[in-house]
Motif scaffolding. Structure first.
Motif, mmCIF file in Angstrom:
data_model
loop_
_atom_site.group_PDB
_atom_site.id
_atom_site.type_symbol
_atom_site.label_atom_id
_atom_site.label_comp_id
_atom_site.label_asym_id
_atom_site.label_seq_id
_atom_site.Cartn_x
_atom_site.Cartn_y
_atom_site.Cartn_z
ATOM 1 N N VAL A 17 39.097 44.879 53.664
ATOM 2 C CA VAL A 17 40.381 45.376 53.173
ATOM 3 C C VAL A 17 40.757 44.637 51.892
ATOM 4 O O VAL A 17 41.204 45.246 50.922
ATOM 5 N N ALA A 18 40.548 43.320 51.866
ATOM 6 C CA ALA A 18 40.842 42.541 50.660
ATOM 7 C C ALA A 18 39.948 42.983 49.509
ATOM 8 O O ALA A 18 40.410 43.098 48.362
ATOM 9 N N THR A 21 41.178 46.329 48.210
ATOM 10 C CA THR A 21 42.394 46.100 47.419
ATOM 11 C C THR A 21 42.027 45.556 46.051
ATOM 12 O O THR A 21 42.576 45.995 45.031
ATOM 13 N N ALA A 22 41.109 44.616 46.005
ATOM 14 C CA ALA A 22 40.681 44.032 44.732
ATOM 15 C C ALA A 22 40.040 45.080 43.830
ATOM 16 O O ALA A 22 40.259 45.081 42.617
ATOM 17 N N VAL A 24 40.678 48.351 43.785
ATOM 18 C CA VAL A 24 41.732 49.228 43.277
ATOM 19 C C VAL A 24 42.527 48.528 42.180
ATOM 20 O O VAL A 24 42.787 49.099 41.112
ATOM 21 N N ILE A 25 42.899 47.279 42.413
ATOM 22 C CA ILE A 25 43.643 46.526 41.398
ATOM 23 C C ILE A 25 42.771 46.314 40.169
ATOM 24 O O ILE A 25 43.245 46.411 39.037
#
Length: 139
Positions: A17-18, A21-22, A24-25
């Motif tokens: 998940v992290a 997220t990374a 996408v960011i």
């Protein structure tokens, strides 16, 4: 366990998940960096180099001279677009700089949090129980 439940468990791990997220960011961050390069850095470099547009720098492998990269592409000439490489290197340096500055600021805030004095500790549970016992013995 079934394949799908194992797969779901894998996808829902904190690391995955992290990472998602990374990613996408990072993709959003790329658009910002691209804008900084295209709209800020490239014009400054253009002024310094006398208006040179690096994305138009190329070498035609057929030995012919073309007025522009578009003209070479229209003639189906094999070209080495070394200007794009220069642009990619500039992008890489800027991304590295932004990440460096971000991580540096993050580390400073982390150090400030660690430097905060710890709240004064009260008596432990055992010490409180001993105090209560001693008070009860006095009565």
């Amino acid at each position: 366990m079934s394949f799908f439940s194992d797969f779901k468990k894998f996808l829902m791990k904190g690391d995955i998940v992290a990472l998602a997220t990374a990613v996408v960011i990072g993709a959003a961050f790329k658009t910002i960096v691209d804008s900084v390069v295209k709209d800020v850095i490239t014009p400054i470099i253009g002024v310094i180099t006398g208006g040179t547009d690096f994305t138009q720098k190329f070498i035609a492998l057929d030995g012919a001279t073309y007025a522009s990269l578009e003209a070479a592409n229209e003639a189906n000439a094999a070209v080495i677009t070394y200007g794009n490489l220069i642009q990619a290197i500039i992008n890489f340096i800027i991304v590295g700089l932004f990440i460096f500055l971000f991580l540096r600021a993050y580390e400073k805030t982390k150090k400030k949090e660690e430097a905060k004095p710890a709240a004064p500790k009260g008596p432990s549970q055992e010490e409180l129980l001993i105090e209560i016992r001693d008070e009860l013995r006095k009565k």
